[in-house]
Design an enzyme around this catalytic site. Structure first.
Site, PDB file in Angstrom:
ATOM      1  N   ASN A   1       0.846  -1.193   0.000  1.00 34.92           N
ATOM      2  CA  ASN A   1       0.000   0.000   0.000  1.00 34.92           C
ATOM      3  C   ASN A   1       0.882   1.243   0.000  1.00 34.92           C
ATOM      4  O   ASN A   1       2.106   1.139   0.043  1.00 34.92           O
ATOM      5  CB  ASN A   1      -0.976  -0.024   1.180  1.00 34.92           C
ATOM      6  CG  ASN A   1      -0.243  -0.040   2.506  1.00 34.92           C
ATOM      7  OD1 ASN A   1       0.429   0.908   2.859  1.00 34.92           O
ATOM      8  ND2 ASN A   1      -0.347  -1.155   3.227  1.00 34.92           N
TER       9      ASN A   1
ATOM     10  N   LYS B   1     -12.039  -2.585  17.813  1.00 38.35           N
ATOM     11  CA  LYS B   1     -10.649  -2.992  18.077  1.00 38.35           C
ATOM     12  C   LYS B   1     -10.327  -3.059  19.562  1.00 38.35           C
ATOM     13  O   LYS B   1      -9.330  -3.676  19.945  1.00 38.35           O
ATOM     14  CB  LYS B   1      -9.685  -2.026  17.402  1.00 38.35           C
ATOM     15  CG  LYS B   1      -9.921  -1.871  15.908  1.00 38.35           C
ATOM     16  CD  LYS B   1      -8.876  -2.580  15.111  1.00 38.35           C
ATOM     17  CE  LYS B   1      -9.042  -2.302  13.627  1.00 38.35           C
ATOM     18  NZ  LYS B   1      -8.072  -3.000  12.825  1.00 38.35           N
TER      19      LYS B   1
ATOM     20  N   PHE C   1      -4.819   3.644  14.654  1.00 36.79           N
ATOM     21  CA  PHE C   1      -5.028   4.666  13.632  1.00 36.79           C
ATOM     22  C   PHE C   1      -6.195   4.259  12.757  1.00 36.79           C
ATOM     23  O   PHE C   1      -6.465   3.067  12.583  1.00 36.79           O
ATOM     24  CB  PHE C   1      -3.760   4.827  12.766  1.00 36.79           C
ATOM     25  CG  PHE C   1      -2.758   5.750  13.395  1.00 36.79           C
ATOM     26  CD1 PHE C   1      -2.101   5.377  14.556  1.00 36.79           C
ATOM     27  CD2 PHE C   1      -2.499   6.989  12.841  1.00 36.79           C
ATOM     28  CE1 PHE C   1      -1.199   6.229  15.165  1.00 36.79           C
ATOM     29  CE2 PHE C   1      -1.594   7.855  13.438  1.00 36.79           C
ATOM     30  CZ  PHE C   1      -0.946   7.479  14.598  1.00 36.79           C
TER      31      PHE C   1
ATOM     32  N   ASP D   1      -4.872  -6.056   5.186  1.00 35.68           N
ATOM     33  CA  ASP D   1      -5.925  -6.858   5.827  1.00 35.68           C
ATOM     34  C   ASP D   1      -5.884  -8.308   5.357  1.00 35.68           C
ATOM     35  O   ASP D   1      -6.292  -9.201   6.075  1.00 35.68           O
ATOM     36  CB  ASP D   1      -7.297  -6.256   5.513  1.00 35.68           C
ATOM     37  CG  ASP D   1      -7.486  -4.937   6.255  1.00 35.68           C
ATOM     38  OD1 ASP D   1      -7.059  -4.873   7.423  1.00 35.68           O
ATOM     39  OD2 ASP D   1      -8.023  -3.978   5.662  1.00 35.68           O
TER      40      ASP D   1
ATOM     41  N   PRO E   1      -3.823 -11.510  10.657  1.00 33.57           N
ATOM     42  CA  PRO E   1      -4.170 -11.236  12.056  1.00 33.57           C
ATOM     43  C   PRO E   1      -4.395  -9.737  12.227  1.00 33.57           C
ATOM     44  O   PRO E   1      -3.694  -8.938  11.596  1.00 33.57           O
ATOM     45  CB  PRO E   1      -2.920 -11.691  12.826  1.00 33.57           C
ATOM     46  CG  PRO E   1      -1.821 -11.753  11.833  1.00 33.57           C
ATOM     47  CD  PRO E   1      -2.459 -12.023  10.503  1.00 33.57           C
ATOM     48  N   ASP E   2      -5.378  -9.352  13.016  1.00 35.67           N
ATOM     49  CA  ASP E   2      -5.564  -7.934  13.331  1.00 35.67           C
ATOM     50  C   ASP E   2      -4.719  -7.650  14.574  1.00 35.67           C
ATOM     51  O   ASP E   2      -5.088  -7.997  15.695  1.00 35.67           O
ATOM     52  CB  ASP E   2      -7.043  -7.615  13.572  1.00 35.67           C
ATOM     53  CG  ASP E   2      -7.253  -6.112  13.658  1.00 35.67           C
ATOM     54  OD1 ASP E   2      -6.419  -5.425  14.277  1.00 35.67           O
ATOM     55  OD2 ASP E   2      -8.249  -5.626  13.095  1.00 35.67           O
ATOM     56  N   ILE E   3      -3.562  -7.063  14.337  1.00 39.15           N
ATOM     57  CA  ILE E   3      -2.557  -6.905  15.400  1.00 39.15           C
ATOM     58  C   ILE E   3      -3.110  -6.017  16.515  1.00 39.15           C
ATOM     59  O   ILE E   3      -2.974  -6.314  17.700  1.00 39.15           O
ATOM     60  CB  ILE E   3      -1.248  -6.323  14.825  1.00 39.15           C
ATOM     61  CG1 ILE E   3      -0.802  -7.139  13.603  1.00 39.15           C
ATOM     62  CG2 ILE E   3      -0.152  -6.292  15.869  1.00 39.15           C
ATOM     63  CD1 ILE E   3       0.305  -6.503  12.796  1.00 39.15           C
TER      64      ILE E   3
ATOM     65  N   LYS F   1       8.475 -18.104  -9.121  1.00 36.91           N
ATOM     66  CA  LYS F   1       7.898 -17.005  -9.894  1.00 36.91           C
ATOM     67  C   LYS F   1       6.783 -17.540 -10.800  1.00 36.91           C
ATOM     68  O   LYS F   1       6.985 -18.516 -11.524  1.00 36.91           O
ATOM     69  CB  LYS F   1       8.991 -16.337 -10.729  1.00 36.91           C
ATOM     70  CG  LYS F   1       8.488 -15.095 -11.421  1.00 36.91           C
ATOM     71  CD  LYS F   1       9.556 -14.413 -12.238  1.00 36.91           C
ATOM     72  CE  LYS F   1       8.912 -13.295 -13.036  1.00 36.91           C
ATOM     73  NZ  LYS F   1       9.720 -12.877 -14.156  1.00 36.91           N
TER      74      LYS F   1
HETATM   75  O1  C5P Z   1      -8.907  -2.000  10.217  1.00 41.59           O
HETATM   76  P1  C5P Z   1      -8.011  -0.910   9.804  1.00 41.59           P
HETATM   77  O2  C5P Z   1      -6.849  -1.382   8.976  1.00 41.59           O
HETATM   78  O3  C5P Z   1      -8.635   0.298   9.200  1.00 41.59           O
HETATM   79  O4  C5P Z   1      -7.441  -0.381  11.215  1.00 41.59           O
HETATM   80  C1  C5P Z   1      -6.383   0.496  11.320  1.00 41.59           C
HETATM   81  C2  C5P Z   1      -5.659   0.273  12.617  1.00 41.59           C
HETATM   82  O5  C5P Z   1      -5.536  -1.116  12.903  1.00 41.59           O
HETATM   83  C3  C5P Z   1      -4.238   0.784  12.561  1.00 41.59           C
HETATM   84  O6  C5P Z   1      -3.865   1.207  13.857  1.00 41.59           O
HETATM   85  C4  C5P Z   1      -3.449  -0.444  12.117  1.00 41.59           C
HETATM   86  O7  C5P Z   1      -2.103  -0.367  12.511  1.00 41.59           O
HETATM   87  C5  C5P Z   1      -4.196  -1.557  12.825  1.00 41.59           C
HETATM   88  N1  C5P Z   1      -4.219  -2.860  12.125  1.00 41.59           N
HETATM   89  C6  C5P Z   1      -3.548  -3.921  12.657  1.00 41.59           C
HETATM   90  N2  C5P Z   1      -3.593  -5.156  12.047  1.00 41.59           N
HETATM   91  C7  C5P Z   1      -4.316  -5.328  10.919  1.00 41.59           C
HETATM   92  C8  C5P Z   1      -5.001  -4.254  10.355  1.00 41.59           C
HETATM   93  C9  C5P Z   1      -4.932  -3.036  10.970  1.00 41.59           C
HETATM   94  O8  C5P Z   1      -2.884  -3.744  13.690  1.00 41.59           O
HETATM   95  N3  C5P Z   1      -4.339  -6.529  10.344  1.00 41.59           N
END
Ligand code: C5P
Length: 397
Positions: A208, A341, A323, A276, A304-306, A286
């Protein structure tokens, strides 16, 4: 500012050793006492006489300088210091630090110490970029050693590039930050920053547009208030800040593991633009066009959503800041994100292309917490970072 502080200054053998004289002068002017140590090669560039005259102390050059002291003199010498500074640190000295060698006074002191160490590298640009040097730097950084510089510019050897010793004033600033007694001293803060790269095959990836600028500025501002910062960064386009622990990762999965490995922490600021999804059917070779011209079908798996996992973790830092970079309905989405979150604050910003924020120098943010929303004016990213760091310091008080 550095009154009552003792710096053990190890001077390596390089043309930049002359700048160590100016560094000694600045450190002493700032109130620090300086114990100088020179490697054998340093003596080819500056004389022990000028070093000890500026430091106002004996200069140590050989392991055997210490035999007339109490037993284990080299250990005492390194432990009485509040900070060890290696300037200039040559490629060879860094390699020996990475290997844990103890074959001269400088390397022995560095191995025998549990005092924080700040390294100011100086070398030819090709030596700096050599994979061996980069490997050694990564090793010493993961051992907790901080770096300042090098800088880009003309070199004594006639080449141009990265490898010049940081200016003595910048080394002094890094020393001050490491010894600072700011409101965040003694606090450990994790900052994630930059994009992630999710491989499609060994040469292609999904990424990104995050530059890492805001996360980098936040890490620097927290460091300036005295925090120990673990800076976990994806492949960003801005260089990481000096004076923080840098952990480089590529993927979201690696970032999640690095965050977990950096715990415990007092606070976490998750400024990374984490992908995501990752490619579930990434190829280990390749990918090739097929004869029929059928494009490959990528399938995706959720990363994983950290931020969410950290907020729910039993090892959750006291303050977790997320953020929300949005292109529309910014506050509504950010409010929903705060709840979903489970973090304490959301720093919300509008990253639609018209704002020029993504990759730009300024940011306009709103800070959301359970107590409401606080809208900040459009400010340079460094100023957003300073205000956020001050708010974090208040919250952790
Ligand atoms: O869900 P979204 O990407 O919009 O959320 C943004 C926030 O979540 C940011 O603080 C980003 O660092 C964190 N995030 C994360 N792991 C993910 C996706 C987003 O920690 N897989």
């Amino acid at each position: 500012m550095l009154a009552q502080k003792r710096i053990l200054l190890i001077i390596g053998g390089g043309i930049a050793a002359y700048k160590a004289l100016e560094l000694i002068r600045l450190l002493r002017k700032d109130g620090a006492a300086v114990t100088p140590v020179m490697t054998k090669a340093a003596g080819e560039f500056v004389t022990p006489l000028s070093v000890s005259a500026l430091a106002g102390e004996k200069v140590y050059t050989h392991l055997f300088d210490l035999t007339d002291e109490a037993e284990m003199g080299h250990i005492q010498l390194s432990r009485v210091a509040d900070l060890i500074v290696v300037a200039p640190a040559t490629a060879d000295l860094i390699a020996r630090m990475a290997q844990g060698r103890a074959d001269d006074l400088a390397s022995t002191l560095l191995l025998a110490t549990d005092t924080p160490v700040l390294v100011a590298p100086a070398m030819n640009v090709r030596m700096w970029h050599h994979p061996a040097t980069q490997r050694n730097l990564a090793t010493i950084q993961s051992d907790g050693i901080r770096l300042v510089g090098p800088e880009e510019g003309d070199m004594a050897c006639g080449e141009y590039g990265l490898g010049r010793l940081a200016e003595p004033a910048d080394i002094l600033a890094a020393v001050r930050a490491m010894l600072s007694s700011g409101p965040l001293s003694g606090k450990h803060i994790i900052v994630t920053s930059g994009p992630t790269h999710e491989p499609i095959d060994p040469v292609r990836y999904i990424a990104n547009r995050s530059s890492g600028a805001q996360g980098t500025a936040i890490a620097a501002a927290l460091r300036d208030l005295g925090a120990k910062v673990s800076f976990i960064t994806g492949p960003a386009s801005v260089p990481p800040p000096d004076g923080v622990d840098i952990i480089r990762v590529e993927t979201a999965a690696a970032m999640a593991a690095a965050v977990s490995a950096a715990l415990p922490a007092d606070a976490a600021v998750m400024a990374a633009a984490v992908a995501d999804w990752r490619v579930a059917n990434a190829s280990d070779r390749k990918m090739k066009k097929d004869a029929a011209g059928t494009p490959p079908a990528l399938s995706f798996a959720e990363n994983p959503d950290i931020l969410r996992d950290l907020s729910a973790s039993p090892r959750r830092p006291r303050l977790v800041v997320g953020f929300a970079a949005e292109t529309d309905h910014v506050i509504d989405h950010a409010q929903a994100k705060l709840a979903k979150k489970g973090c304490d604050w959301i720093v919300a910003n509008d990253v639609s292309p018209a704002t020029g924020i993504m990759g730009g120098a300024e940011n306009a943010v709103t800070i959301l917490s359970r107590d409401g929303a606080e809208e900040w004016p459009r400010l340079p990213k460094a100023e957003v970072a300073r205000r956020l760091a001050a708010r974090i310091a208040d919250a952790l008080e």
